[in-house]
Structure formats: C-alpha cells, structure tokens
Write an enzyme that holds these catalytic residues in place. Structure first.
Site, PDB file in Angstrom:
ATOM      1  N   HIS A  66       0.860  -1.140   0.030  1.00 18.37           N
ATOM      2  CA  HIS A  66      -0.160   0.041   0.048  1.00 18.37           C
ATOM      3  C   HIS A  66       0.746   1.367  -0.053  1.00 18.37           C
ATOM      4  CE1 HIS A  66      -2.823   2.938   1.228  1.00 18.37           C
ATOM      5  NE2 HIS A  66      -3.863   2.433   0.922  1.00 18.37           N
ATOM      6  N   GLU A  82      -3.913   2.331  -7.260  1.00 18.92           N
ATOM      7  CA  GLU A  82      -4.778   3.476  -6.218  1.00 18.92           C
ATOM      8  C   GLU A  82      -3.521   4.536  -6.520  1.00 18.92           C
ATOM      9  OE1 GLU A  82      -6.752   1.812  -2.577  1.00 18.92           O
ATOM     10  OE2 GLU A  82      -4.553   1.768  -2.017  1.00 18.92           O
TER      11      GLU A  82
HETATM   12  P1  PGA Z   1      -9.673   5.827   0.688  1.00 15.23           P
HETATM   13  O1  PGA Z   1      -8.494   4.829   0.594  1.00 15.23           O
HETATM   14  O2  PGA Z   1     -10.778   5.233  -0.060  1.00 15.23           O
HETATM   15  O3  PGA Z   1      -9.977   6.547   1.748  1.00 15.23           O
HETATM   16  O4  PGA Z   1      -9.233   6.997  -0.639  1.00 15.23           O
HETATM   17  C1  PGA Z   1      -8.275   3.772  -0.194  1.00 15.23           C
HETATM   18  C2  PGA Z   1      -7.060   3.292   0.318  1.00 15.23           C
HETATM   19  O5  PGA Z   1      -6.064   3.736   0.664  1.00 15.23           O
HETATM   20  O6  PGA Z   1      -7.005   1.861  -0.050  1.00 15.23           O
END
Ligand code: PGA
Length: 244
Positions: free
Chosen positions: A96, A164
């Site tokens: 992540h 992401e």
């Molecule tokens: P968020 O986070 O939905 O709060 O933008 C997603 C993540 O970091 O997995």
C-alpha cells in the site's frame, strides 16, 4: 473473466474493538448476492482474532493489511504470515502507498512479501499507484510499469492488483473512468505479456464511495475496489455491497 466484484475494505489504523464489533455485526446482516460480490475486510492486526470469530459463520472474508517478508524470526514489532493465516485471513494487502511512504517499503520488499504470501497459499492484493507529480509530468506509466515489473512474481495462475493513484487516496479526487480504463488495459497487457499471468483481477482504489462506485464498475470494467474511508461508514459500505 469472472463477473464477481471484490469489495476490499481497508480499515487502516481505525476503529477500536467495540466499533469494529458493531460494524462487523452490521456487515454480517447484509444480504449479498454471492455471485456478484466478495466482501473482504482488512482490519488492524489486533482486531483480526476478534473479527475472525464474529464472521466465522458468514460469507465475509478476512484480509490483513500487511505481513513481514520472512516467515518468522527476530523482527520486533512485526507480524508473521503464519499467525495471519492461522487466524483465518485469506488475503493480504501488500505494498500500500502508505507503507511505501511511511515504512520505506520498496518494490523489491513488496515482491518478497508477495512471494511469501503466494507460497503460503494466501492471496496478495498488490498495490500500485503514481503521485500527482508523476501524473502531471506524464511519467505515470513508467512508474506503474516499474512497480508491476518488480513487485509481481512471474508465472502465477492469477494475481490481484489494486491501482490506487496516490493523489486520489483520501482526497475526494477520482480519475475519470477513461483514465481508470487506460491503466487497467495497460496493466493487463503488461502483466499478461511480461509476467505470463492470464487471470488478472484489477481493482481500483482511491476515494471510492457509494456515489461513484457504480459508474466506475459499469464503465471501466474493473474487478472490484479497495475502499478506505467509505468502508468505515456502514451506510456507505452497505450501499456499495448491495449494488446491482
Ligand atoms: P480511500 O483509501 O478510499 O480513503 O481513498 C483507499 C486506500 O487507501 O486503500
């Protein structure tokens, strides 16, 4: 490719024991169309045994937010895959961007973790994503290709990748559906050609909520979502899990 969507709740470092219990008990009551949705929740490590116990007679699946790249040893403060597995996790989020940023995790470490997770027969959810600057300078594909190339092991039967964009996490900014589609196609082409993996589950993550998810699902053909903030609010996650 399967029509089932993976809805992965990333609770991050949120919820105390009683809040987590309340949310999980509410999640258990949601009637989910099993042929459409897999509901995977990823709590903090200390919550895992508690949540595992609550969901044992339900369809909710458990995931961890990280694991160490070694099986065991002198790694003070870390958690081993053995325990994560023993407690009932089937998935582990790996790489992540918050771990890359705050814990200095490199692509090489992420690959080691992915290999360990796969060797233990759990499923890694490997995160990739570019910064706003990298996007603005049109370097984003190069960055994503490097992440995919190093982080993803070769010759697997299947892989779960969560795209992401860092500029979208927790900000309310979401790429257009065309931008998500572009990265999905780019990722699938690269991974199938270079890594010889044909079954790719491509998830989108970053400011997903109950208002934007349906359009993302309908128009970009992603295989699911990694959800932070909205996964902590029952009304939001309820709407997301009962779509379709
Ligand atoms: P968020 O986070 O939905 O709060 O933008 C997603 C993540 O970091 O997995």
């Amino acid at each position: 490719m399967s029509q089932v969507k993976l809805i992965v709740s990333n609770w991050k470092m949120n919820l105390n024991i009683s809040q987590a219990r309340i949310l999980t008990n509410k999640l258990k009551k949601i009637k989910i169309k099993k042929n459409l949705i897999k509901n995977i929740i990823c709590p903090q490590f200390i919550l895992l045994p508690i949540i595992s116990n609550i969901i044992k007679d339900s369809d909710i699946l458990l995931g961890a937010q990280d694991c160490h790249y070694r099986k065991f040893g002198a790694y003070t403060g870390d958690t081993s895959i053995e325990l994560i597995k023993e407690i009932g996790c089937k998935y582990i989020i790996i790489g992540h961007s918050e771990r890359r940023e705050y814990k200095g995790e490199t692509n090489d470490i992420i690959r080691e973790k992915a290999e360990l997770v796969i060797s233990e027969k759990l499923k890694p959810i490997i995160c990739i994503g570019e910064t706003l600057e990298e996007r603005k300078k049109n370097k984003y594909k190069k960055i994503l290709e490097e992440q995919l190339n190093i982080c993803i092991p070769n010759n697997l039967d299947e892989i779960i990748i969560a795209y992401e964009p860092i500029w979208s996490i927790g900000t309310g900014l979401v790429p257009t559906v065309d931008e998500i589609k572009e990265i999905k196609n780019f990722t699938c082409d690269f991974v199938s050609q270079s890594k010889k993996i044909s079954k790719i589950f491509f998830l989108y993550g970053g400011s997903v909520n109950s208002e934007n998810i349906f359009e993302i699902f309908k128009l970009s053909d992603v295989n699911g979502a990694l959800i932070g903030g909205s996964s902590l609010k029952f009304e939001e996650i309820n709407k997301i899990l009962t779509f379709g």
